[in-house]
Design a protein around this motif. Structure first.
Motif, mmCIF file in Angstrom:
data_model
loop_
_atom_site.group_PDB
_atom_site.id
_atom_site.type_symbol
_atom_site.label_atom_id
_atom_site.label_comp_id
_atom_site.label_asym_id
_atom_site.label_seq_id
_atom_site.Cartn_x
_atom_site.Cartn_y
_atom_site.Cartn_z
ATOM 1 N N TYR A 219 -2.986 -8.474 2.612
ATOM 2 C CA TYR A 219 -3.059 -7.148 3.698
ATOM 3 C C TYR A 219 -2.268 -6.281 4.748
ATOM 4 O O TYR A 219 -1.896 -6.396 5.670
ATOM 5 C CB TYR A 219 -4.238 -7.873 4.750
ATOM 6 N N GLU A 240 -2.913 -3.319 -0.561
ATOM 7 C CA GLU A 240 -3.924 -3.272 0.796
ATOM 8 C C GLU A 240 -4.702 -2.181 0.721
ATOM 9 O O GLU A 240 -4.381 -1.301 -0.970
ATOM 10 C CB GLU A 240 -3.004 -2.262 1.684
ATOM 11 N N ILE A 241 -6.070 -2.208 0.600
ATOM 12 C CA ILE A 241 -6.839 -1.883 -0.561
ATOM 13 C C ILE A 241 -7.462 -0.444 1.097
ATOM 14 O O ILE A 241 -7.907 0.746 0.100
ATOM 15 C CB ILE A 241 -8.617 -2.673 0.262
ATOM 16 N N SER A 242 -6.901 -0.283 1.571
ATOM 17 C CA SER A 242 -7.278 1.307 2.418
ATOM 18 C C SER A 242 -6.156 2.526 2.338
ATOM 19 O O SER A 242 -5.323 2.008 2.111
ATOM 20 C CB SER A 242 -7.223 1.007 4.100
ATOM 21 N N SER A 267 -7.284 -5.087 -2.918
ATOM 22 C CA SER A 267 -7.754 -6.119 -2.136
ATOM 23 C C SER A 267 -7.052 -7.352 -2.485
ATOM 24 O O SER A 267 -6.474 -7.091 -3.969
ATOM 25 C CB SER A 267 -9.176 -6.267 -2.554
ATOM 26 N N SER A 268 -7.120 -8.409 -1.689
ATOM 27 C CA SER A 268 -6.160 -9.649 -2.055
ATOM 28 C C SER A 268 -7.217 -10.036 -3.276
ATOM 29 O O SER A 268 -6.616 -11.253 -4.042
ATOM 30 C CB SER A 268 -6.401 -10.218 -1.083
ATOM 31 N N GLU A 269 -8.599 -9.768 -3.253
ATOM 32 C CA GLU A 269 -9.441 -10.462 -4.574
ATOM 33 C C GLU A 269 -8.681 -9.820 -5.831
ATOM 34 O O GLU A 269 -9.171 -10.394 -6.896
ATOM 35 C CB GLU A 269 -11.064 -10.579 -4.291
ATOM 36 N N GLU A 270 -8.411 -8.621 -5.709
ATOM 37 C CA GLU A 270 -8.629 -7.382 -7.486
ATOM 38 C C GLU A 270 -6.979 -8.138 -7.234
ATOM 39 O O GLU A 270 -6.771 -8.391 -8.251
ATOM 40 C CB GLU A 270 -8.750 -6.282 -6.429
#
Length: 370
Positions: A219, A240-242, A267-270
């Motif tokens: 994040y 970071e996903i954004s 994302s953190s999950e990915e």
């Protein structure tokens, strides 16, 4: 003035110390079942600490003014004459903008929201949001307004974004005697209290003095922490996903001449799935995860906190720096993290004075680790 009252923001600097003490006591009580060290409390400036603000624009005939609604009752409007929690620059621009657009029917008509983004270093960006299509005539008038105010303007409407000059501000933060330059893009997340952000970065850098190896940040946003922490570690990988935030982070890496930091748009999950070898991502094709010696992880999750899988992943690292904007989800996460780690530092950063919002910093170290 029908159903309109003057808005008076409840800012009393004399009351601020007591309000901060109440927050600190609330935090101590919430975590009294954990073995936490003495709480470090970082006070905000009592006025002009907020660097961004947004207001509805209310119209009465040819007159318009900034307005806020009664909580829970949008029919009740309050006129905002000034906003003492916002930066002095925001307060100045509020008045100058209103004076400029009130006699200008083209700029004023169907304008329903105004957003201000400012910096400690004196930069600013103004976004005007409309219920109408913005055309060349509007743009010509907006360019005159931009020149008059001395700061860039963005026009927004449904499926429209007109950038007259630029869609970002440049912030310069002073941390531990060093200057860090950050591009902050309109619509992207930034820390709203710039002075407190500097203290948070200094705190995280100080905590990192005890650590070695490489840093993983989840994040990461626009690279706020990872850029400032890069010279404390051998290498840094941040996720970071954004897309907007990743773009800003890449710009900030270049602006600060950081050569040991890589941003991955995941994302953190990915990222957890990639580390476990469960999925392959083309966005990681040029990154050799096996070449990292991750000993420390920094997380600054949204209000929902870390999901269960991310908590398990975070537990794999010797050192954890956790920045939380929600003490309740932090408490839930710490109930698991403290099974394997001890809390070494515990801090309150008062990002939002005069509210119930509590920003917390926690440093955890694996149990039985010297």
């Amino acid at each position: 003035m029908a159903n309109i009252e003057i808005y008076q923001h409840q800012v009393d600097p004399d009351q601020y110390p007591a309000l901060l003490d109440a927050k600190a006591e609330c935090l101590r009580q919430l975590f009294e079942d954990f073995q936490v060290p003495e709480l470090e409390v970082y006070a905000s400036a009592p006025k002009h600490f907020r660097l961004r603000a947004e207001f509805r624009l209310w119209h009465e005939g040819d007159r318009c003014f900034y307005a806020m609604s009664e909580p829970g009752d949008k029919s009740k409007k309050y006129e905002v004459l000034d906003f003492p929690i916002a930066s002095e620059l925001i307060n100045r621009l509020m008045a100058e903008l209103l004076k400029a657009i009130t006699p200008n029917e083209l700029l004023r008509r169907q304008l329903f929201q105004v957003e201000f983004l400012t910096t400690l270093s004196g930069d600013a960006l103004i976004t005007l949001i409309y219920h109408k299509k913005l055309d060349e005539e509007w743009q010509a008038e907006a360019e005159k307004l931009q020149q008059q105010l001395g700061f860039p303007i963005i026009g927004r409407s449904r499926k429209q974004k007109l950038v007259l000059e630029r869609d970002y501000v440049t912030e310069v933060l002073n941390v531990d005697g060093e200057q860090y330059s950050y591009r902050q893009i309109e619509g992207g997340f930034t820390q709203p209290n710039g002075e407190m952000n500097q203290r948070m970065l200094s705190w995280a850098r100080n905590a990192s003095d005890e650590f070695t190896g490489d840093l993983l940040e989840l994040y990461c946003g626009n690279g706020n922490f990872s850029v400032a922490l890069a010279n404390k570690y051998n290498k840094v990988l941040a996720t970071e996903i954004s897309k907007t935030s990743v773009y800003a982070a890449q710009e900030n890496i270049r602006a600060n001449n950081v050569d040991n930091l890589i941003i991955a748009r995941l994302s953190s999950e990915e990222f957890v799935q990639a580390l476990r070898g469960e999925r392959q991502f083309t966005r990681l094709k040029d990154i050799d995860l096996s070449g990292y010696d991750f000993q420390t992880v920094l997380v600054d999750p949204p209000r929902a906190g870390l999901d269960d899988e991310s908590v398990k992943q975070v537990q794999q690292y010797d050192n954890i720096i956790y920045i939380s904007c929600n003490p309740n989800t932090l408490e839930r996460n710490l109930a698991v993290l403290t099974e394997t780690h001890d809390i070494k530092r515990f801090a309150l950063f008062d990002q939002f004075p005069y509210t119930d919002h509590i920003e917390t910093g926690v440093v955890l170290v694996r149990k039985n680790q010297a």
